[in-house]
Design a protein around this motif. Structure first.
Motif, PDB file in Angstrom:
ATOM      1  N   LEU A  18      24.609  -2.279 -42.204  1.00  0.00           N
ATOM      2  CA  LEU A  18      24.948  -3.676 -42.423  1.00  0.00           C
ATOM      3  C   LEU A  18      25.991  -3.864 -43.516  1.00  0.00           C
ATOM      4  N   PHE A  19      26.039  -2.938 -44.491  1.00  0.00           N
ATOM      5  CA  PHE A  19      26.984  -3.032 -45.611  1.00  0.00           C
ATOM      6  C   PHE A  19      27.795  -1.751 -45.725  1.00  0.00           C
ATOM      7  N   GLN A  20      29.061  -1.902 -46.125  1.00  0.00           N
ATOM      8  CA  GLN A  20      29.848  -0.793 -46.634  1.00  0.00           C
ATOM      9  C   GLN A  20      29.718  -0.822 -48.141  1.00  0.00           C
ATOM     10  N   ARG A  21      29.184   0.233 -48.724  1.00  0.00           N
ATOM     11  CA  ARG A  21      28.910   0.269 -50.152  1.00  0.00           C
ATOM     12  C   ARG A  21      29.932   1.119 -50.886  1.00  0.00           C
ATOM     13  N   SER A  22      30.284   0.663 -52.087  1.00  0.00           N
ATOM     14  CA  SER A  22      31.062   1.482 -53.007  1.00  0.00           C
ATOM     15  C   SER A  22      30.515   1.209 -54.406  1.00  0.00           C
ATOM     16  N   THR A  23      31.024   1.912 -55.383  1.00  0.00           N
ATOM     17  CA  THR A  23      30.528   1.722 -56.755  1.00  0.00           C
ATOM     18  C   THR A  23      30.888   0.347 -57.300  1.00  0.00           C
ATOM     19  N   ARG A  24      31.883  -0.321 -56.702  1.00  0.00           N
ATOM     20  CA  ARG A  24      32.347  -1.597 -57.248  1.00  0.00           C
ATOM     21  C   ARG A  24      32.170  -2.778 -56.306  1.00  0.00           C
ATOM     22  N   SER A  25      31.895  -2.517 -55.040  1.00  0.00           N
ATOM     23  CA  SER A  25      31.845  -3.640 -54.106  1.00  0.00           C
ATOM     24  C   SER A  25      30.811  -3.424 -53.018  1.00  0.00           C
ATOM     25  N   LEU A  26      30.494  -4.529 -52.370  1.00  0.00           N
ATOM     26  CA  LEU A  26      29.543  -4.552 -51.271  1.00  0.00           C
ATOM     27  C   LEU A  26      30.156  -5.421 -50.191  1.00  0.00           C
ATOM     28  N   ALA A  27      30.465  -4.838 -49.043  1.00  0.00           N
ATOM     29  CA  ALA A  27      31.141  -5.580 -47.975  1.00  0.00           C
ATOM     30  C   ALA A  27      30.347  -5.451 -46.688  1.00  0.00           C
ATOM     31  N   LEU A  28      30.287  -6.536 -45.948  1.00  0.00           N
ATOM     32  CA  LEU A  28      29.587  -6.522 -44.666  1.00  0.00           C
ATOM     33  C   LEU A  28      30.366  -5.718 -43.636  1.00  0.00           C
ATOM     34  N   THR A  29      29.640  -4.949 -42.840  1.00  0.00           N
ATOM     35  CA  THR A  29      30.238  -4.330 -41.665  1.00  0.00           C
ATOM     36  C   THR A  29      30.341  -5.383 -40.559  1.00  0.00           C
ATOM     37  N   GLU A  30      30.959  -5.020 -39.448  1.00  0.00           N
ATOM     38  CA  GLU A  30      31.026  -5.955 -38.318  1.00  0.00           C
ATOM     39  C   GLU A  30      29.625  -6.302 -37.829  1.00  0.00           C
ATOM     40  N   SER A  31      28.742  -5.298 -37.785  1.00  0.00           N
ATOM     41  CA  SER A  31      27.354  -5.552 -37.386  1.00  0.00           C
ATOM     42  C   SER A  31      26.657  -6.434 -38.410  1.00  0.00           C
ATOM     43  N   GLY A  32      26.961  -6.205 -39.690  1.00  0.00           N
ATOM     44  CA  GLY A  32      26.366  -7.014 -40.747  1.00  0.00           C
ATOM     45  C   GLY A  32      26.786  -8.466 -40.657  1.00  0.00           C
ATOM     46  N   GLU A  33      28.074  -8.707 -40.368  1.00  0.00           N
ATOM     47  CA  GLU A  33      28.557 -10.083 -40.225  1.00  0.00           C
ATOM     48  C   GLU A  33      27.866 -10.788 -39.062  1.00  0.00           C
ATOM     49  N   ARG A  34      27.696 -10.075 -37.959  1.00  0.00           N
ATOM     50  CA  ARG A  34      27.048 -10.666 -36.790  1.00  0.00           C
ATOM     51  C   ARG A  34      25.578 -10.967 -37.078  1.00  0.00           C
ATOM     52  N   PHE A  35      24.922 -10.030 -37.750  1.00  0.00           N
ATOM     53  CA  PHE A  35      23.503 -10.228 -38.065  1.00  0.00           C
ATOM     54  C   PHE A  35      23.325 -11.373 -39.060  1.00  0.00           C
ATOM     55  N   LEU A  36      24.237 -11.502 -40.034  1.00  0.00           N
ATOM     56  CA  LEU A  36      24.159 -12.603 -40.998  1.00  0.00           C
ATOM     57  C   LEU A  36      24.310 -13.942 -40.296  1.00  0.00           C
ATOM     58  N   ASP A  37      25.267 -14.031 -39.370  1.00  0.00           N
ATOM     59  CA  ASP A  37      25.459 -15.284 -38.630  1.00  0.00           C
ATOM     60  C   ASP A  37      24.204 -15.673 -37.866  1.00  0.00           C
ATOM     61  N   GLU A  38      23.534 -14.706 -37.278  1.00  0.00           N
ATOM     62  CA  GLU A  38      22.393 -15.000 -36.429  1.00  0.00           C
ATOM     63  C   GLU A  38      21.097 -15.147 -37.223  1.00  0.00           C
ATOM     64  N   ALA A  39      20.979 -14.407 -38.324  1.00  0.00           N
ATOM     65  CA  ALA A  39      19.714 -14.406 -39.075  1.00  0.00           C
ATOM     66  C   ALA A  39      19.685 -15.421 -40.207  1.00  0.00           C
ATOM     67  N   GLY A  40      20.889 -15.739 -40.769  1.00  0.00           N
ATOM     68  CA  GLY A  40      20.921 -16.605 -41.950  1.00  0.00           C
ATOM     69  C   GLY A  40      20.301 -17.967 -41.718  1.00  0.00           C
ATOM     70  N   GLY A  41      20.689 -18.646 -40.620  1.00  0.00           N
ATOM     71  CA  GLY A  41      20.144 -19.961 -40.338  1.00  0.00           C
ATOM     72  C   GLY A  41      18.651 -19.930 -40.073  1.00  0.00           C
TER      73      GLY A  41
END
Length: 307
Positions: free
Chosen positions: A48-71
């Motif tokens: 769901l996330f691409q992780r690095s030591t400085r940032s946290l970014a949603l993957t394409e799957s993460g963005e889709r899951f956030l859209d569907e699960a957030g509401g």
């Protein structure tokens, strides 16, 4: 079936952009939030996330899951929050941010009657003169004005955010006459830094005919607190610019008077703002309606108008 806490850790981390910020909102450790998200990813079989030591970014799957699960998460949390307490009252901790003087003078006096009506609500009120991030910092509501609302936040107007020039009668008697904005450069200014930017805002003065003029006071001193600026004005040290909420007690007592009373600064509105969602928790809804009704019944919108 995934646990609610794992989904909430994912949603809050996506909203805040880090596990640490999500942890502060959820009252967990960053390690616990990261572990819950990792468990969710493992169970779903996707990253769901691409992780690095400085940032946290949603993957394409993460963005889709956030859209569907957030509401769905917001609706489920609202349903849980709206469950009545044992005596049928809205319940839970109510976290609200508000300016120090405004909150102390106009919101805190409402607390006794509010708690008589809703005894199962536990206020957690923060008195600070800066804009908060409702989502990242976990606030149910906030009161403020003079700034643009971020996406996902709605506002209910309480009163106009007008600012006026004030000085002590003694100061005005001893200095050159102040009849027009063009007279301001010959007077000492007690200016106030913005809590958002740390700078003095270049507000333009406006009159009823919508003409505008600069506030060209000599910058004699600069403060971060409007109450301190009013005290300095009481000492006869110059002319200050403060909101009507700060000015009213001084004007009513006659300790300070308006300078250029036909002119004022229009900074928009002071509003109650909160996260936009279909179902507000009952504790938040009753607080918003209570404060708005009080301002309406007490005529505070008119009282805080400089016009």
């Amino acid at each position: 079936m995934e646990s609610l806490i794992s989904i909430e850790c994912f949603v809050r981390s996506a909203e805040a952009g880090s596990f640490a910020a999500a942890a502060r909102r959820l009252g967990l450790t960053p390690a616990a939030v990261s572990k819950n998200v990792a468990r969710l990813e493992n169970n779903l079989g996707v990253r769901l996330f691409q992780r690095s030591t400085r940032s946290l970014a949603l993957t394409e799957s993460g963005e889709r899951f956030l859209d569907e699960a957030g509401g769905g998460l917001a609706s489920l949390q609202s349903a849980i929050a709206n469950l009545a307490s044992a005596d049928g009252q809205p319940s839970g901790m109510l976290k609200v941010s508000m300016g120090l003087v405004f909150g102390r003078d106009y919101i805190l006096p409402l607390l006794g009657d509010f708690l008589d009506r809703y005894p199962a609500i536990r206020p957690d009120w923060h008195f600070d003169n800066h804009q908060v991030d409702l989502i990242a910092e976990g606030f149910d509501a906030a009161i403020g004005g003079g700034f643009e609302l971020p996406p996902g936040v709605v506002a209910r107007k309480l009163c106009p955010a007008h600012l006026v020039l004030l000085a002590s009668p003694a100061y005005l008697e001893a200095r050159p006459a102040l009849r027009y904005p063009s007279d301001l450069p010959s007077h000492d200014g007690i200016r106030i830094r913005s809590p958002q930017t740390g700078r003095v805002r270049p507000w333009p003065l406006t009159n009823r005919q919508q003409a505008q003029a600069p506030i060209a006071l000599k910058e004699r001193m600069t403060f971060s607190d409007p109450e301190a600026a009013c005290v300095a004005a009481l000492m006869g040290l110059g002319v200050t610019l403060v909101s009507m909420q700060h000015a009213v007690p001084y004007l009513e007592s006659g300790r300070l008077v308006r300078v250029l009373p036909d002119w004022y600064v229009d900074a928009g509105n002071t509003a109650l703002y909160y996260a936009a969602q279909k179902l507000l928790p009952a504790k938040t809804r009753v607080f918003i309606e209570y404060v708005i009704e009080h301002f309406r019944s007490q005529g505070l919108e008119r009282k805080f108008s400089a016009i």
